[in-house]
Each structure stands twice: as structure tokens, then as C-alpha cells.
Write a protein that holds these residues in place. Sequence first.
Motif, mmCIF file in Angstrom:
data_model
loop_
_atom_site.group_PDB
_atom_site.id
_atom_site.type_symbol
_atom_site.label_atom_id
_atom_site.label_comp_id
_atom_site.label_asym_id
_atom_site.label_seq_id
_atom_site.Cartn_x
_atom_site.Cartn_y
_atom_site.Cartn_z
ATOM 1 N N GLU A 6 17.301 16.897 3.427
ATOM 2 C CA GLU A 6 17.025 15.487 3.232
ATOM 3 C C GLU A 6 18.034 14.919 2.255
ATOM 4 O O GLU A 6 18.931 15.596 1.796
ATOM 5 C CB GLU A 6 15.607 15.302 2.663
ATOM 6 N N ASP A 221 12.021 9.371 -5.292
ATOM 7 C CA ASP A 221 12.794 10.011 -4.235
ATOM 8 C C ASP A 221 12.035 11.209 -3.677
ATOM 9 O O ASP A 221 12.621 12.158 -3.175
ATOM 10 C CB ASP A 221 14.153 10.452 -4.809
ATOM 11 N N THR A 223 9.687 13.324 -1.222
ATOM 12 C CA THR A 223 9.400 13.382 0.210
ATOM 13 C C THR A 223 8.302 14.397 0.462
ATOM 14 O O THR A 223 7.969 15.224 -0.406
ATOM 15 C CB THR A 223 10.654 13.786 1.006
ATOM 16 N N TRP A 224 7.774 14.391 1.668
ATOM 17 C CA TRP A 224 6.680 15.315 1.961
ATOM 18 C C TRP A 224 7.150 16.760 1.922
ATOM 19 O O TRP A 224 6.388 17.662 1.549
ATOM 20 C CB TRP A 224 6.045 14.973 3.305
ATOM 21 N N ARG A 225 8.402 17.018 2.296
ATOM 22 C CA ARG A 225 8.911 18.394 2.244
ATOM 23 C C ARG A 225 8.992 18.884 0.796
ATOM 24 O O ARG A 225 8.724 20.050 0.519
ATOM 25 C CB ARG A 225 10.274 18.472 2.926
ATOM 26 N N THR A 226 9.393 17.991 -0.093
ATOM 27 C CA THR A 226 9.428 18.368 -1.510
ATOM 28 C C THR A 226 8.034 18.720 -2.005
ATOM 29 O O THR A 226 7.846 19.715 -2.712
ATOM 30 C CB THR A 226 10.003 17.215 -2.359
#
Length: 386
Positions: A6, A221, A223-226
Motif C-alpha cells: 500500500e 494513514d 489501512t485495514w491491512r495495517t
Amino acid sequence: MSDQPESEPRGTRPRRAPVPPGLRGAAPALLGYAAVRALGTVILAVAAAVQGKDALHRLNGRWDSVWYVRIAENGYGYEVTLPDGSVHSDLAFFPLLPALERAASEVLPVGAATAGLVIGWIAAFAAAWGVYAVGAHVAGRRAGVLLAVLWGVYPTAFVQSMAYTETLFTALAAWSLYAVLTDRWITAGTLCALAGLTRPSAAALVAALGVTGLVRLFRRDLTWRTVVGVVVAPLGWLGYVVFVAVRQGSPTAYFEVQAAWGNNIDGGVALARFVGAQLTGPVPFAGIGLVTAIGLLFWVVWLCVKQRQPLPLLVYGAGIVVISLIGAAYFGSRPRLIMPAFPLLLPAAVALARPARRTTAALVVALLAVASGAYGAFTLLGSGPP
């Protein structure tokens, strides 16, 4: 579930273009690492032959290696009661290495002890590859090569040739950090969880991911992956602590087991007392040497900050140092506990990577390889554990 890169959070991406971590690019690092570790092994073999001792037994048949093999063969449940009444339980040892030893011994025509040595050696090269990948990503290929080789000549690098957990843990930590630097958070969290099943010092890696994720939150900043990566990261460590708690019937059982081994957290009191005893003992120069070494360690941490290393590397490296110093563990094991903190070597790697210093770099590496090998032979052929 896709784990594609990302957008990188501001302040964590190196200024240079990312360096692919492929095997061809890593070959110089792996060959250099193999050379210095082979030299260390040869020095050990020669010294053992001179003394009439078994070098291989020193690598996979003593100290912690024996505990891991016993767990691999019989599972958890073994305890030793010492003359002073304290109990040493095998629950102090995390499960990933013995699980791999058991699996390998089921597949290969070798026992768990030999399997542990094979796993340790494979993990050592995986770790050197990961260390190179991080160094190359942050500071360029030449620095990455030197970072991997310098990790191979660390004073207690002889442990990298043993059936211990340091190489497996460093491999998982290095590739987890590389995944963070390249914004692959689910991969990073998964590798961190595996590291948490390997060594208690995975808490430093969990902190590295957590702090970096928190910074992304403040910078809007996130995100769902983080989020997934940060949530998954501590599950290995927490899972084993819960396992011990359920097995022993106490929520604090894991910490009680570690305290029985003398590994409780005391904030550095035991370390201060040990150094003080050396300073006031019959050989005060030993105490002065220890104070100098500790001062040098903190100076190196400051150099990493001054170098403006990416946040995950700073938190991880400093976290390993703190964890290694605030426990009441046997003093002689502390250099080994710090060994996975490979980002501490990055300032030296960058300094030696300058084209004008090729001869200097070769000479420094050669001298350190000989010194590391000699120290390793001295330690492994002695009576005390590393």
C-alpha cells in the motif's frame, strides 16, 4: 486475502529506490556470511581437536539445546529441582523450535538433536538473507552485504551455528521488519506472531509493529491491512503465555516459571549489582570494561537514532537492548540476547560500505571473524553456557 503493498507512511520510506531481496542480489551477502561462519566453525573444530573434545556435541548437545530436544521428543512437562529448592521447568522454552525439530526428525532419518542443528543452520542463512534485505532496502546493496557479514562476526555469532533459537528468531524478525518497510503488513504480522512462538524477546518486534501502526493512525494513514498486521503480531507470544497459564492453573504462571529460572524483570537491578561487584572486586578493570561496553552499546543506539533509521528498526533494536538489560538473567547470556538486534550494526555497515574503504572493510571483517571464532571456541569448550 491479498497482502499487496500500500502507500508508505510518511517518514518511514528510505530515500533510495527499494532493492529487490532476490537470491541473486543477496548472493554476495550469503557467500560472505558463509565464509565467516565457516571460519568460526573451523577454529572451533581445531581447538576442540587439540583439547580432545567433541565440537559437534558443543553445538547441539549441551545447555538449552538439550531442553529443546527433550520437548521435541516428549512434549512439555519436564522439571528439575535444584539443591536450593528452585524448580526449572521446560515451560520456560518457547515451542516453535522443538516443534520444527520434531517435524524434521519425523521426515528425515535423523534424531531431534541433529534436526535442531540443521534447522539452526538453515535459519541462519534465512536470517542473513533477511538482514541483507533490510540493510539493502535502507542503505543500498553494499551496506546490506556488510550488514549481513557483520552480523556473522558478532562476538557471540558462534550461537548462530548451534541448535538455539537466535537464528530462527532473527530470520523471522528480519523478514517481518522488511515486510513493514515494504508495507506488507499482513505478512509482517504473521512473521511476528511466529517470532512470538520462538523467543520472549519478540515483545520488541511486537512493539516495532505497534508503534509504527500507531504513528500511521496519528498521521491518518491507517489501512485495514495495517490493523490486521498489528492485531496478529502479538498472538504468538500471547498464545504461549495463555497456554502456560492454562496448563499451570495460574494467570501469571509463565512469569513465575521465568522467575524460577532467574529470568524475572527487575529493571536492571541485577545488572547494576553485578557491575558494581566487579568494580569493587579484586579485579576492578573487569568492572571498568563492563561499564565501557555498556556505554558503547548505548552510544551505538544513539548512532542508530542519529542515522535516522526507519522507525520500526529503531524500536526493534532499542527494544531488544532494553529487554536484554532489564532482566535478572545470567550476565554471560546478555551479549547473546542482544545478537538479534542487527539494526545496531547498520551504522558500521554504512561507514564501511563507502567505495574508498573497501580494503579497510575487508581487513575489519577478517579481524572480527578471527576474533569471533576464537571467542566462540573459548566459550563453547568451557564449562559455562553462552
